[in-house]
Design an enzyme around this catalytic site. Structure first.
Site, PDB file in Angstrom:
ATOM      1  N   HIS A 360       0.808  -1.211   0.000  1.00  0.00           N
ATOM      2  CA  HIS A 360       0.000   0.000   0.000  1.00  0.00           C
ATOM      3  C   HIS A 360       0.846   1.267   0.000  1.00  0.00           C
ATOM      4  O   HIS A 360       0.427   2.289  -0.524  1.00  0.00           O
ATOM      5  CB  HIS A 360      -1.034  -0.056   1.114  1.00  0.00           C
ATOM      6  N   ARG A 467     -11.661   3.740  -1.435  1.00  0.00           N
ATOM      7  CA  ARG A 467     -11.269   2.722  -0.451  1.00  0.00           C
ATOM      8  C   ARG A 467     -11.669   3.210   0.943  1.00  0.00           C
ATOM      9  O   ARG A 467     -10.953   3.995   1.548  1.00  0.00           O
ATOM     10  CB  ARG A 467      -9.761   2.494  -0.498  1.00  0.00           C
ATOM     11  N   ARG A 503     -16.481   1.556  -1.993  1.00  0.00           N
ATOM     12  CA  ARG A 503     -16.307   0.136  -1.681  1.00  0.00           C
ATOM     13  C   ARG A 503     -16.542  -0.082  -0.195  1.00  0.00           C
ATOM     14  O   ARG A 503     -16.072   0.696   0.631  1.00  0.00           O
ATOM     15  CB  ARG A 503     -14.878  -0.286  -2.048  1.00  0.00           C
ATOM     16  N   GLU A 601     -11.644 -10.361  -7.747  1.00  0.00           N
ATOM     17  CA  GLU A 601     -10.274 -10.340  -7.223  1.00  0.00           C
ATOM     18  C   GLU A 601      -9.716 -11.726  -6.953  1.00  0.00           C
ATOM     19  O   GLU A 601      -8.539 -11.871  -6.656  1.00  0.00           O
ATOM     20  CB  GLU A 601     -10.230  -9.561  -5.903  1.00  0.00           C
ATOM     21  N   ASN A 624      -4.890  -6.032  -8.630  1.00  0.00           N
ATOM     22  CA  ASN A 624      -3.772  -6.241  -7.690  1.00  0.00           C
ATOM     23  C   ASN A 624      -3.962  -7.574  -6.989  1.00  0.00           C
ATOM     24  O   ASN A 624      -3.057  -8.404  -6.915  1.00  0.00           O
ATOM     25  CB  ASN A 624      -3.721  -5.143  -6.631  1.00  0.00           C
ATOM     26  N   ASP A 625      -5.150  -7.756  -6.434  1.00  0.00           N
ATOM     27  CA  ASP A 625      -5.402  -9.016  -5.736  1.00  0.00           C
ATOM     28  C   ASP A 625      -5.589 -10.172  -6.715  1.00  0.00           C
ATOM     29  O   ASP A 625      -5.158 -11.286  -6.441  1.00  0.00           O
ATOM     30  CB  ASP A 625      -6.630  -8.894  -4.828  1.00  0.00           C
ATOM     31  N   ARG A 635       1.546 -10.066  -2.846  1.00  0.00           N
ATOM     32  CA  ARG A 635       1.776  -8.774  -3.502  1.00  0.00           C
ATOM     33  C   ARG A 635       2.746  -7.878  -2.754  1.00  0.00           C
ATOM     34  O   ARG A 635       3.213  -6.879  -3.284  1.00  0.00           O
ATOM     35  CB  ARG A 635       0.432  -8.052  -3.743  1.00  0.00           C
ATOM     36  N   CYS A 672      -9.994  -1.497 -11.521  1.00  0.00           N
ATOM     37  CA  CYS A 672      -9.528  -0.442 -10.616  1.00  0.00           C
ATOM     38  C   CYS A 672      -8.214  -0.804  -9.931  1.00  0.00           C
ATOM     39  O   CYS A 672      -7.787  -0.120  -9.014  1.00  0.00           O
ATOM     40  CB  CYS A 672     -10.597  -0.120  -9.581  1.00  0.00           C
TER      41      CYS A 672
HETATM   42  C1  PEP Z   1      -7.135  -4.583  -6.112  1.00  0.00           C
HETATM   43  O1  PEP Z   1      -6.966  -5.580  -5.418  1.00  0.00           O
HETATM   44  O2  PEP Z   1      -6.773  -4.511  -7.301  1.00  0.00           O
HETATM   45  C2  PEP Z   1      -7.775  -3.381  -5.548  1.00  0.00           C
HETATM   46  C3  PEP Z   1      -8.103  -2.357  -6.306  1.00  0.00           C
HETATM   47  O3  PEP Z   1      -7.969  -3.360  -4.214  1.00  0.00           O
HETATM   48  P1  PEP Z   1      -6.825  -3.083  -3.108  1.00  0.00           P
HETATM   49  O4  PEP Z   1      -5.574  -2.704  -3.838  1.00  0.00           O
HETATM   50  O5  PEP Z   1      -7.348  -1.994  -2.236  1.00  0.00           O
HETATM   51  O6  PEP Z   1      -6.734  -4.394  -2.414  1.00  0.00           O
HETATM   52 MG    MG Z   2      -8.061  -5.738  -3.539  1.00  0.00          MG
END
Ligand code: PEP
Ligand code: MG
Length: 752
Positions: A360, A467, A503, A601, A624-625, A635, A672
């Site tokens: 993050h 978020r 979300r 995800e 991302n997930d 990640r 996203c």
């Molecule tokens: C993702 O997982 O791509 C996402 C947008 O959520 P986060 O990065 O907040 O887990």
């Molecule tokens: Mg995510």
């Protein structure tokens, strides 16, 4: 064996430089294994040869003087095969070569193991003996274990050594390699973030010894008071024998010898935190080498105590960190709060040993448009304080103490980059439309109220992902309905009539709330996202009510559910949303039932996307997930960052399935994750048919530029081509070439 190993690793960790590291290794290994000779050879890739770096059992003074070509002798053979070679009669092996300069006796027994760090051969560790014999399985296993454990330390010491040689005239700086997590180049002065880890404390010279000693005494007093307070607080909870722990802490703190040793180092001109580090580590080492288990365990108390004193030294007694105008934050681990502490406009770049592109803090760096390189192998953070540094966030490289020529080159690149982005500003009012007339909606990801203005300035068409965990994380308890209402209302009002996708709370995994700790062995596969909120309707309903009330009269709220892995979760979430909606309507709010969406995800959601979309209005891919779960790659883990790639063919197949699922029901599909703002990925997303891309505000201009310069037809062709490829790196290269061909190469690499 384990304790010997632990002792060696501990000693090596304490060593000051590479040659000390290597000499400890050869001495301890030869003593433990009872062999006559032990040697370490380091690989010099450029010259394709090994250098004898440390030895026992050879002539005095040969270390650093003997070179063996990669293809020569048994040492070369170990390197070629990358596996142990165990011979009872080495001189009779066809690859045997005698190196007279070592004064090496005719040793018969030979055991060599490669030293490998992250797939790269770093060197060879060899033991030898006069008597012919095959080393037994236990001995081979020991040498392999020690080599595997030491590989990282050797690499670290090698890099640190290069940097500490800076005083020599021919020093030209060092290049460190990591993962490029935020594009751009930056030149600035390193500020090492305050360490909670003793090992990361840098050394600094001091002028006022007395002031430093006073700071130490004050920190010791504060630590004493902290421990007394803790002891009192747990008075009723702990048994008297458990309370002894605190007495043990206090007696260490009162030990006059420890304090005196620290003061002696301060008097020699070192600042207190470093002197503390030195003495505590020395004591820890002493305790750890003790046979007595009880005393060995005290080592961890001492370390804990050291950290507490360090905390007090840093926060109470030292002036607030001075951040130069061109600060590059450097640390073993750079946290999001460390980023936030740098005064506005002073932060130019971020470099850290831990973390990777989807941590993050990396997302934050990208959101702020700050070049960043993370997961830097062998980053000697504590030696970089105040050094000049270049961060290349395109190629994942960091240059320490660069030459003037290099500085000039990078200054030019930074200037070109600035001009490029200034040029992009002109696109603000223009639509994101391909030359063949296809409109793509560009939305922003946000998490703070502070994100609103940049998003609007960048010309975003709405918020594609808000978020909500961010406002939850910066509090010390769950925010109440009214607090949440105010945040969501401000957000929805600022963008109305543009839509805002909020979300529902997505915590767990690496996102923890200080007041709601979730301790799990496998947090990413555990209790996170919708699983937590469905288990706690009292938290979920409060959030949903706050969103719905905030949307009254605005009609621009969309609600998104994270981490959905089965249909029943959607049904349950929708049931609770309907309940919350009924309640607020009954209370007189003019709240329209919002559009709803599911985040895709996890792999199960990809396969069930066609069913899921029947129950909601849109799908939003959290790439991302999704990448993390499809490839089974954490990640945040720098060790596996090189295999985390959203352009992996499996991810592209999954994206295609999701788009087709939404299309099948004539519904919208967005993305996203960080992919949406990455230039090479945008080509694929366009070609796959995503209706909406949601990204950091900072990325919008360049993504718009790509879309306005690339036809849908050419993007579709690219998708067809990459679907035939089997490796992420080929796909990436292919896409970079396509960007280059369209004259957009500057977006992926500085200086093009
Ligand atoms: C993702 O997982 O791509 C996402 C947008 O959520 P986060 O990065 O907040 O887990
Ligand atoms: Mg995510």
């Amino acid at each position: 064996m384990l304790s010997v190993l632990r002792q060696i690793v501990q000693e090596v960790n304490e060593a000051q430089n590479l040659s000390e590291v290597l000499s400890i290794i050869v001495q301890r290994v030869s003593a433990t294994m009872g062999v006559e000779a032990c040697s370490v050879y380091l690989a010099d890739r450029q010259q394709e040869r090994y250098l004898l770096a440390a030895s026992v059992g050879f002539l005095e003074g040969v270390d650093g003087k003997v070179h063996i070509h990669f293809s020569e002798g048994l040492v070369g053979l170990v390197g070629e095969r990358e596996e142990p070679i165990n011979l009872s009669d080495a001189p009779n092996h066809p690859r045997y070569r005698y190196f007279p300069e070592t004064g090496e006796e005719r040793y018969q027994a030979f055991l060599g193991v490669p030293i490998i760090h992250q797939r790269k051969l770093v060197g060879i560790l060899v033991v030898q003996q006069r008597q012919p014999r095959r080393f037994d399985e236990g001995e081979v296993a020991f040498l392999v274990t020690i080599s595997a454990q030491l590989a990282g330390i050797v690499v670290h010491a090698q890099t640190a050594g290069l940097i500490s040689d800076e005083s020599t005239d021919n020093y030209v700086g060092t290049t460190l390699h990591g993962v490029a997590v935020s594009a751009g180049v930056a030149i600035g002065t390193a500020v090492v973030v305050l360490a909670t880890d003793l090992d990361a404390v840098p050394d600094r010279e001091i002028e006022d010894v007395e002031k430093e000693i006073q700071a130490l005494e004050q920190a010791l007093r504060l630590t004493r008071a902290d421990i007394e307070r803790l002891k009192l607080r747990l008075d009723k909870t702990l048994l008297p024998e458990e309370q002894n722990l605190f007495d043990a802490y206090l007696s260490i703190l009162d030990s006059p010898s420890i304090k005196q040793d620290i003061i002696t180092l301060i008097q020699e001109g070192h600042w207190a935190p470093w002197a503390l580090r030195k003495i505590i580590k020395r004591q820890v080492h002493k305790f750890e080498s003790m046979e007595d288990l009880y005393l060995r365990e005290r080592a961890s108390d001492l370390l804990d105590l050291g950290r507490r004193v360090l905390g007090n030294l840093q926060t109470e007694n030292h002036p607030v960190q001075a951040y130069p105008k061109n600060t590059i934050l450097v640390g073993d681990e750079v946290s999001a709060s460390a980023l936030a502490e740098v005064p506005q406009g002073h932060l130019r770049g971020v470099v850290s040993a831990k973390g990777s592109a989807n941590a993050h803090v990396a997302i934050l760096a990208r959101a702020m448009g700050i070049p960043a390189v993370m997961g830097v192998t062998g980053l000697p953070a504590h030696k970089l304080e105040s050094k000049q540094i270049i961060v290349d966030g395109y190629n994942g490289e960091v240059f320490t103490s660069p030459s003037t020529g290099m500085i000039a080159d990078f200054c030019r690149l930074a200037e070109e980059e600035k001009e490029l982005y200034a040029g992009l500003d002109e696109l603000r009012e223009l639509p994101a439309q391909t030359p063949d007339g296809i409109r793509v909606s560009l939305y922003v990801n946000a998490g703070l109220v502070a994100d609103i203005r940049p998003a609007l300035q960048a010309g975003a068409e709405g918020v594609g992902l808000y978020r909500t965990e961010v406002p939850f994380m910066i509090r010390d308890r769950f925010p109440g309905e009214e607090e949440q209402y105010l945040i969501y209302r401000q957000l929805l009002e600022s963008f109305a009539p543009k839509s805002v996708t909020i979300r529902t709370l997505d915590v767990g995994g690496d996102k923890s709330l200080p007041y709601f700790p979730v301790q799990e062995d496998n947090p990413y596969l555990g209790w996170r996202g919708i699983r937590i909120t469905l288990d706690h309707p009292e938290i979920f309903l409060v959030q949903l009510r706050a969103m719905l009330r905030a949307s009254a009269g605005l009609k621009n709220l969309r609600v998104l559910f994270p981490m959905i892995s089965s249909i029943s979760e959607i049904e349950e979430a929708l049931r609770l949303l309907r309940q919350a909606h009924r309640e607020v309507m009954d209370e007189g709010y003019d709240a329209r039932f919002p559009e709803t969406g599911v985040m895709i995800e996890v792999p199960s959601a990809v396969y069930q996307a066609a069913e899921m979309i029947k129950r909601v209005d849109f799908l939003s891919v959290g790439s991302n997930d999704l990448t993390q779960y499809l490839l089974a790659v954490d990640r945040n883990n720098a060790h596996v960052a090189n295999i985390y790639d959203s352009l992996h063919p499996a991810v592209i197949y999954a994206l295609k399935m999701v788009v087709e699922a939404a299309r099948g029901q004539n519904k919208r599909v967005s993305i996203c994750g960080e992919m949406a703002g990455e230039p090479v990925c945008v080509l694929i997303l366009l070609g796959l048919g995503f209706d909406m891309l949601s990204m950091n505000a900072h990325c919008i201009p360049r993504v718009k530029w790509i879309i306005r310069n690339f036809t849908l037809e050419s993007a579709e062709m690219l998708v067809a081509e990459v679907m035939q490829m089997h490796h992420a790196r080929d796909i990436r290269q292919h896409l970079e070439k396509a960007l280059d061909g369209a004259g957009l190469g500057a977006l992926v690499r500085a200086g093009r």
